[in-house]
Design a protein around this motif. Structure first.
Motif, PDB file in Angstrom:
ATOM      1  N   ASP A  49      15.711 -12.377   9.031  1.00 36.76           N
ATOM      2  CA  ASP A  49      14.812 -11.595   9.895  1.00 36.76           C
ATOM      3  C   ASP A  49      13.973 -10.615   9.076  1.00 36.76           C
ATOM      4  OD1 ASP A  49      15.749 -12.922  12.121  1.00 36.76           O
ATOM      5  OD2 ASP A  49      17.077 -11.288  12.782  1.00 36.76           O
ATOM      6  N   LYS A  50      14.603  -9.953   8.089  1.00 37.22           N
ATOM      7  CA  LYS A  50      13.865  -9.007   7.242  1.00 37.22           C
ATOM      8  C   LYS A  50      12.812  -9.729   6.406  1.00 37.22           C
ATOM      9  CE  LYS A  50      17.098  -5.244   6.918  1.00 37.22           C
ATOM     10  NZ  LYS A  50      17.187  -4.000   6.194  1.00 37.22           N
ATOM     11  N   GLN A  65      11.318 -12.587   7.144  1.00 35.55           N
ATOM     12  CA  GLN A  65      10.246 -13.030   8.042  1.00 35.55           C
ATOM     13  C   GLN A  65       9.345 -11.865   8.436  1.00 35.55           C
ATOM     14  OE1 GLN A  65       9.505 -16.314   8.823  1.00 35.55           O
ATOM     15  NE2 GLN A  65       7.644 -15.269   9.457  1.00 35.55           N
ATOM     16  N   ARG A  66       9.930 -10.711   8.688  1.00 39.24           N
ATOM     17  CA  ARG A  66       9.141  -9.527   9.038  1.00 39.24           C
ATOM     18  C   ARG A  66       8.209  -9.153   7.874  1.00 39.24           C
ATOM     19  NH1 ARG A  66      12.883  -5.421   9.881  1.00 39.24           N
ATOM     20  NH2 ARG A  66      13.749  -6.761  11.471  1.00 39.24           N
ATOM     21  N   ILE A  74       7.043 -11.158   5.577  1.00 39.90           N
ATOM     22  CA  ILE A  74       5.992 -12.189   5.506  1.00 39.90           C
ATOM     23  C   ILE A  74       4.927 -11.898   6.551  1.00 39.90           C
ATOM     24  CG2 ILE A  74       5.484 -14.633   5.955  1.00 39.90           C
ATOM     25  CD1 ILE A  74       8.249 -15.264   4.699  1.00 39.90           C
ATOM     26  N   ASP A  75       5.336 -11.597   7.775  1.00 42.94           N
ATOM     27  CA  ASP A  75       4.397 -11.310   8.865  1.00 42.94           C
ATOM     28  C   ASP A  75       3.537 -10.086   8.567  1.00 42.94           C
ATOM     29  OD1 ASP A  75       5.489 -13.466  10.190  1.00 42.94           O
ATOM     30  OD2 ASP A  75       6.764 -12.253  11.518  1.00 42.94           O
ATOM     31  N   GLU A  76       4.104  -9.097   7.853  1.00 37.82           N
ATOM     32  CA  GLU A  76       3.363  -7.879   7.509  1.00 37.82           C
ATOM     33  C   GLU A  76       2.526  -8.054   6.243  1.00 37.82           C
ATOM     34  OE1 GLU A  76       6.345  -4.840   7.231  1.00 37.82           O
ATOM     35  OE2 GLU A  76       6.805  -4.916   9.378  1.00 37.82           O
ATOM     36  N   GLY A  77       2.617  -9.222   5.591  1.00 39.95           N
ATOM     37  CA  GLY A  77       1.821  -9.493   4.395  1.00 39.95           C
ATOM     38  C   GLY A  77       2.345  -8.842   3.129  1.00 39.95           C
ATOM     39  N   GLN A  78       3.613  -8.465   3.109  1.00 36.08           N
ATOM     40  CA  GLN A  78       4.173  -7.785   1.941  1.00 36.08           C
ATOM     41  C   GLN A  78       4.343  -8.710   0.740  1.00 36.08           C
ATOM     42  OE1 GLN A  78       7.703  -5.598   2.953  1.00 36.08           O
ATOM     43  NE2 GLN A  78       6.725  -4.595   4.702  1.00 36.08           N
ATOM     44  N   GLU A 103       2.015 -11.003  -0.113  1.00 34.98           N
ATOM     45  CA  GLU A 103       0.698 -11.439  -0.572  1.00 34.98           C
ATOM     46  C   GLU A 103       0.260 -10.626  -1.783  1.00 34.98           C
ATOM     47  OE1 GLU A 103      -2.033 -11.428   2.714  1.00 34.98           O
ATOM     48  OE2 GLU A 103      -0.637 -12.568   3.954  1.00 34.98           O
TER      49      GLU A 103
END
Length: 136
Positions: A15-16, A18-19, A21-25, A27
């Motif tokens: 979960d951490k 995925q979160r 990845i979703d926040e773009g950390q 990239e």
């Protein structure tokens, strides 16, 4: 730990990630899209590789480990050397390092015949002596 505890820890970690990845950390990270640089640790006994990696990453590799790595690199350079003069220089360098290592210790390093590292060096030198010279 029981399987259910591992499952919970795995779920929290997923979960951490995925979160993040979703926040773009993840990239624009250094090295993104490039192959991983794999370190050659073949000279470290397999059962000690994880400990070596942890110590190295924390900047605490024992002097003996670094010396063994350097000795291994010198043996490989000697093994792959085609030029007679360069081979002689590498042999002198190897001899000097062994002398330096022994001088820096309270008791000189005694290479035991049962030592796997010693056996590996002897085998390499033996095989090297059997290589046909291209200059002859």
């Amino acid at each position: 730990m029981s399987e259910s505890v591992w499952w919970i820890l795995e779920k929290v970690a997923e979960d951490k990630i995925q979160r993040a990845i979703d926040e773009g950390q993840f990239e624009k990270l250094p090295g993104m899209g490039k192959p991983l640089e794999m370190e050659d640790t073949s000279w470290v006994p397999e059962e000690l590789r994880m400990a070596y990696k942890i110590l190295k990453n924390s900047g605490h590799v024992p002097k003996e480990v670094e010396e063994r790595k350097e000795l291994n690199n010198l043996v490989e350079a000697l093994e792959n050397c085609e030029d007679e003069q360069e081979r002689y220089r590498q042999m002198r360098k190897l001899n000097a390092m062994v002398t330096r290592v022994n001088a820096s210790r309270a008791t000189p390093v005694r290479v035991d015949v049962e030592d796997a590292y010693y056996e590996k060096i002897v085998e390499r030198v033996r095989l090297y002596g059997k290589r046909p010279d291209k200059d002859r």
